[in-house]
Write an enzyme that holds these catalytic residues in place. Sequence first.
Site, PDB file in Angstrom:
ATOM      1  N   LYS A  73       0.832  -1.197   0.000  1.00 56.13           N
ATOM      2  CA  LYS A  73       0.000   0.000   0.000  1.00 56.13           C
ATOM      3  C   LYS A  73       0.870   1.252   0.000  1.00 56.13           C
ATOM      4  O   LYS A  73       1.928   1.296   0.649  1.00 56.13           O
ATOM      5  CB  LYS A  73      -0.902  -0.050   1.233  1.00 56.13           C
ATOM      6  CG  LYS A  73      -1.964   1.028   1.344  1.00 56.13           C
ATOM      7  CD  LYS A  73      -2.830   0.732   2.557  1.00 56.13           C
ATOM      8  CE  LYS A  73      -3.873   1.788   2.814  1.00 56.13           C
ATOM      9  NZ  LYS A  73      -4.701   1.456   4.001  1.00 56.13           N
ATOM     10  N   SER A 153      -9.604   1.651   2.910  1.00 54.78           N
ATOM     11  CA  SER A 153      -8.475   2.383   2.342  1.00 54.78           C
ATOM     12  C   SER A 153      -7.440   1.490   1.677  1.00 54.78           C
ATOM     13  O   SER A 153      -6.679   1.942   0.834  1.00 54.78           O
ATOM     14  CB  SER A 153      -7.808   3.258   3.406  1.00 54.78           C
ATOM     15  OG  SER A 153      -7.083   2.514   4.338  1.00 54.78           O
ATOM     16  N   SER A 177      -9.936  -1.261   7.148  1.00 56.11           N
ATOM     17  CA  SER A 177      -9.290  -0.979   5.865  1.00 56.11           C
ATOM     18  C   SER A 177      -8.586  -2.160   5.224  1.00 56.11           C
ATOM     19  O   SER A 177      -8.180  -2.073   4.071  1.00 56.11           O
ATOM     20  CB  SER A 177      -8.305   0.185   6.018  1.00 56.11           C
ATOM     21  OG  SER A 177      -9.018   1.391   6.164  1.00 56.11           O
TER      22      SER A 177
END
Length: 487
Positions: A73, A153, A177
């Site tokens: 990420k 996210s 997330s």
Amino acid sequence: MYRPSTLVLGILAAACPLSCPAAAQQTPEAYLQRIEAINDSGPAIHAVVAVAPPESLAIKGKGPLAGRAILVKDNIETRDMPTTAGSLALKDNATGRDAPLVSRLRGAGGVILGKTNLSEWANFRGEHSSSGWSAVGGQTKNPYALDRSPCGSSSGSGAAVAAGMAWAAIGTETDGSITCPASVMGLVGFKPTVGLVSRTHIVPISSSQDTAGPMAWTVADAALLLNAIAGSDPADPATADADRHKPDFTVGLGKVSLKAVRIGVLRRQVGNMPALTALFETALADMKRNGAQVVEIDFQPEARLGKAELAIMLHEFREGVNAYLAGTPATIPARDLAGLIAFNQAHAAGELRWYGQELFEKALAATDDAAYAVARADAQRLAGAEGIDALLRKYDVDILVAPTTSPAWPIDPVLGDNFVDVGAGSLAAVAGYPHLSVPMGTVEGLPVGISFMAGKWDDAKVLRIGAAYERSRSAKLTAPALRNWAQ
């Protein structure tokens, strides 16, 4: 309507040989071809925002992850790519350092293929945001239904793995997330106990709740990744005890039984969607058929838990992001939270078109240390001692289960996300306890997951029970459609 080409269909078939119950391991070069075919063009998933330079893609060593291509990420630092958190303010944030978890992945033989898109600032900037959107990467799409949300996210990490663009990925979670995108995109997502994995050189939200974790096709693959990234880090005091709670998480996953395992069903958190409830009942029946004992639990968290959690995150974000920005290259235009707010106002066309920065503004004003201390004590007590811990003890159960979340909703950048009141993941998030989401099946072709939660440092137990359910699952899983749901 976009129709996948023969090349793209072949790519997906290679990555998902049996309707994607497990991703076939490919070479980094093969994954780069997939990224070019379906991330940057074709259905344009927008899950990958940066690819590592060629010198970083060489397969080195023979560790447990030897040659496996992993995406991380884009709020996790890597020495060879910028770390933007999706913000234009950080588009040139090239620190030249690896986060400790990235160093561990490389040390285990993993190949860091690139960086994934995310909800900007891990979805902690403003109200009414659209999951998976960032100013840097645009809108990530759900490979199962391109017009539906990728949720949470870590949406880019989930979408990339679901679409066959990497063997696995690393996401981060403060509250939902990792588990939410895993659920709506048919993956296994694991949020470890806070403190099992280092947070050093990861753009922060909450020192109480932040953690990184694996996203993969199977529980075994997630456990293999967790083996690599777990461990103590002198720079992150929360991990002081991690090495003492780090077994080989893969041991016994293929043989563990559900016999006599007591499953606590959080009945109020199942929601009221008939198709989802029916699928959840099938999952419970699968576990009972394989020896589990199902115990009904009637529990509703206190309303003030959510308010306390927000107060914690606002206070900790201000402190954490100020400290993080102070350590970025001098060329980064924002040096603290006030600078970020000013930057966004000055670049409103690119940053603020779809939603604002209300959370940034509230965090800037969250300076009452005494109120923060009260909120943190209340939240951790309500979610931990009087929440998960009390339920496990009162009902004498090994694990708590509920659907992870609803099926994915339509992407709507104007009105934002449409979360449905399903699941209990916030309990594990606020308490800092482990939370595993495993694919449970589909509703109208849209994946949904089942959550497994337990107490602090019970990570291995959660993975074992999740793997046992995974083997017992009778519902069929489907491959990503790479088209709009309505078509």
